[in-house]
Scaffold this motif. Structure first.
Motif, PDB file in Angstrom:
ATOM      1  N   ASP A 221      70.488  41.517  46.995  1.00 22.31           N
ATOM      2  CA  ASP A 221      69.568  40.607  46.296  1.00 22.31           C
ATOM      3  C   ASP A 221      70.292  39.384  45.745  1.00 22.31           C
TER       4      ASP A 221
ATOM      5  N   ASP B 181      47.812  39.083  50.708  1.00 18.12           N
ATOM      6  CA  ASP B 181      47.542  38.768  52.119  1.00 18.12           C
ATOM      7  C   ASP B 181      47.504  40.036  52.970  1.00 18.12           C
TER       8      ASP B 181
ATOM      9  N   ARG C 144      63.316  50.563  53.992  1.00 18.10           N
ATOM     10  CA  ARG C 144      63.764  49.291  53.421  1.00 18.10           C
ATOM     11  C   ARG C 144      65.021  48.818  54.138  1.00 18.10           C
TER      12      ARG C 144
ATOM     13  N   GLN D 145      53.398  36.277  47.979  1.00 16.39           N
ATOM     14  CA  GLN D 145      54.768  35.735  47.926  1.00 16.39           C
ATOM     15  C   GLN D 145      55.228  35.473  46.488  1.00 16.39           C
TER      16      GLN D 145
ATOM     17  N   GLY E  98      60.741  47.230  46.961  1.00 15.59           N
ATOM     18  CA  GLY E  98      60.130  46.348  47.948  1.00 15.59           C
ATOM     19  C   GLY E  98      58.807  45.727  47.550  1.00 15.59           C
ATOM     20  N   SER E  99      58.432  45.792  46.275  1.00 19.21           N
ATOM     21  CA  SER E  99      57.117  45.269  45.870  1.00 19.21           C
ATOM     22  C   SER E  99      57.099  43.741  45.771  1.00 19.21           C
ATOM     23  N   GLY E 100      58.278  43.117  45.701  1.00 16.59           N
ATOM     24  CA  GLY E 100      58.327  41.654  45.681  1.00 16.59           C
ATOM     25  C   GLY E 100      58.991  41.055  44.454  1.00 16.59           C
ATOM     26  N   LYS E 101      59.872  41.804  43.810  1.00 13.84           N
ATOM     27  CA  LYS E 101      60.539  41.294  42.600  1.00 13.84           C
ATOM     28  C   LYS E 101      61.431  40.084  42.912  1.00 13.84           C
ATOM     29  N   THR E 102      62.291  40.239  43.907  1.00 11.35           N
ATOM     30  CA  THR E 102      63.215  39.135  44.226  1.00 11.35           C
ATOM     31  C   THR E 102      62.442  37.923  44.746  1.00 11.35           C
ATOM     32  N   THR E 103      61.407  38.174  45.529  1.00 10.53           N
ATOM     33  CA  THR E 103      60.563  37.074  46.027  1.00 10.53           C
ATOM     34  C   THR E 103      59.957  36.324  44.847  1.00 10.53           C
TER      35      THR E 103
ATOM     36  N   LYS F  54      67.645  45.347  53.925  1.00 12.32           N
ATOM     37  CA  LYS F  54      67.914  43.984  53.469  1.00 12.32           C
ATOM     38  C   LYS F  54      69.353  43.618  53.738  1.00 12.32           C
TER      39      LYS F  54
ATOM     40  N   ASN G 131      50.885  41.849  44.051  1.00  7.40           N
ATOM     41  CA  ASN G 131      51.481  40.952  45.046  1.00  7.40           C
ATOM     42  C   ASN G 131      51.019  41.372  46.449  1.00  7.40           C
ATOM     43  N   LYS G 132      51.346  40.552  47.422  1.00  6.60           N
ATOM     44  CA  LYS G 132      51.049  40.835  48.838  1.00  6.60           C
ATOM     45  C   LYS G 132      49.543  40.928  49.079  1.00  6.60           C
TER      46      LYS G 132
ATOM     47  N   GLU H 276      66.006  41.733  36.947  1.00  3.43           N
ATOM     48  CA  GLU H 276      65.384  42.552  37.998  1.00  3.43           C
ATOM     49  C   GLU H 276      66.082  43.901  38.059  1.00  3.43           C
TER      50      GLU H 276
ATOM     51  N   HIS I  57      60.699  39.808  56.729  1.00  4.28           N
ATOM     52  CA  HIS I  57      60.888  38.394  56.416  1.00  4.28           C
ATOM     53  C   HIS I  57      62.293  37.992  56.855  1.00  4.28           C
TER      54      HIS I  57
ATOM     55  N   ASN J 146      64.899  40.774  55.354  1.00  3.89           N
ATOM     56  CA  ASN J 146      64.291  41.521  54.254  1.00  3.89           C
ATOM     57  C   ASN J 146      63.072  42.249  54.792  1.00  3.89           C
TER      58      ASN J 146
END
Ligand code: GTP
Ligand code: MG
Length: 328
Positions: free
Chosen positions: A45, A155, A267, A183, A12-17, A269, A152-153, A91, A289, A282
């Motif tokens: 994914d 924000d 998690r 993102q 969930g760290s943001g690989k696919t994003t 998805k 990442n993240k 990934e 998201h 997600n």
């Protein structure tokens, strides 16, 4: 030769994003491919990346460093030989360790095909504050193996997480690059950075999955007349449960989103059919998201992953209640 990058990072760290961002900003004249491997059997994914137009190969059901890397080799060969892409992004599962994959990508057999460039590791710095993450050998190895750390993240970072990131940077970054983004906003040019981090990583021979190797290769499709199916998975201290529903099954949108938001797991998805078309869900802890698209998906699939075994039957009962009656 195909320029190749490993995009690692914990669950969930943001690989696919990040991969979606990179694909949206890639040079228009280049052909890119993605090989994505997931912990869960149900493979979501791929569906999240499907609209990107990239050549895509999914390996669900465990981590591709296991089972002697066979599923990965088959997927990799198919992508490289048939697709002849200019660039390949890989990934691995967020619950996998990178050593075997890097060893495979640098093996002699791939020398004529693969031009391995920088490995990126996605990091959600809030996880540096929780022992469950920072003591996890996969979490540690992913960061240790990377040439570039992508925090990442940003924000979502509060003062303690920023302090933890700055302490980690001083202790562990060394000569490597760290960039802070949200993102997955990584510039595609960064992918051309050469590999620099050649340190020897520990292997984890005790690492196992509950699934037999053959099941990793089995096509995940519903037998005729079966409306839905559930798949359980376990390994690396995590538990997963996924469901696949046939193309006709349609879900109540509001109920489904509430179910996904409140499910007591780390998690969630999924890509599911709703009356309006499809919804992409997600969720990583409280980061949720949601996207909708107007075209109906070929089937509905959703995966839950948690660090403890969970009451999958109760979750399933509630999910099944959200199916809408079929219109004739
Ligand atoms: N707030 C916030 N959420 C983000 C950011 N990047 C990703 N997310 C959310 O984090 C969740 C996980 O993102 P993914 O890109 O699917 O993570 P992943 O590493 O591919 O996950 P796995 O493949 O399951 O390990 C999703 O809900 C994303 O929308 C970000 O910069 N800020
Ligand atoms: Mg992913």
């Amino acid at each position: 030769m195909t320029k190749t990058n490993l995009i690692t990072g914990f669950l969930g760290s943001g690989k696919t994003t990040t991969i979606r961002h990179l694909l949206a900003h890639k040079p228009a004249d280049e052909r890119w491919a993605v090989l994505v491997n997931e912990f869960g059997e149900v493979g979501v994914d791929g569906a999240l990346l499907a609209a990107s137009g990239a050549l895509l190969k999914e390996i669900p059901g465990g981590c591709m460093c296991c089972v002697n890397g066979l599923p990965m080799q088959i997927g990799l060969n198919a992508l490289l030989r048939q697709g002849k892409p200019d660039r390949l992004l890989i990934e691995p599962t967020g619950l996998g360790h990178p050593k075997q994959i890097l060893d495979m990508l640098t093996a002699d057999v791939y020398q004529p095909w693969i031009d391995l460039r920088a490995t990126l590791a996605l990091l959600d710095a809030r996880q540096l504050l929780e022992a469950r993450y920072y003591q996890d050998s996969n979490f540690q190895d992913q960061l240790a193996a990377a040439d570039i750390i992508v925090a990442n993240k940003i924000d979502k970072l509060d003062a303690p997480a920023e302090l933890a990131l700055s302490a980690w940077r001083q202790e562990s970054l060394g000569e490597r690059t760290l960039i802070a983004v949200s993102q997955g906003g990584v510039a595609p040019s960064l992918l051309d950075t050469p590999r620099q981090n050649l340190r020897d990583l520990p292997a984890h021979p005790s690492h196992t999955h509950s699934q037999a190797p053959a099941s990793v290769l089995a096509a995940l499709s519903l037998p005729e007349h079966q409306r839905w199916r559930r798949h359980l998975n376990q390994g690396q201290g995590y538990y997963g449960c996924g469901w696949v529903f046939d193309a006709q099954t349609c879900f109540d949108t509001i109920g489904l989103l509430e179910w996904a938001r409140l499910a007591p797991v780390e998690r969630v998805k999924g890509v599911l059919r709703i009356p309006e078309g499809l919804v992409l869900i997600n969720r990583q802890d409280a980061d949720l998201h949601i996207e909708t698209q107007s075209a109906a998906p070929p089937d509905s699939r959703i995966e839950l992953i948690h660090y403890a075994d969970s009451d999958w039957n109760a979750l399933q009962r509630d999910l099944l209640r959200l199916r809408l009656p079929e219109r004739n």
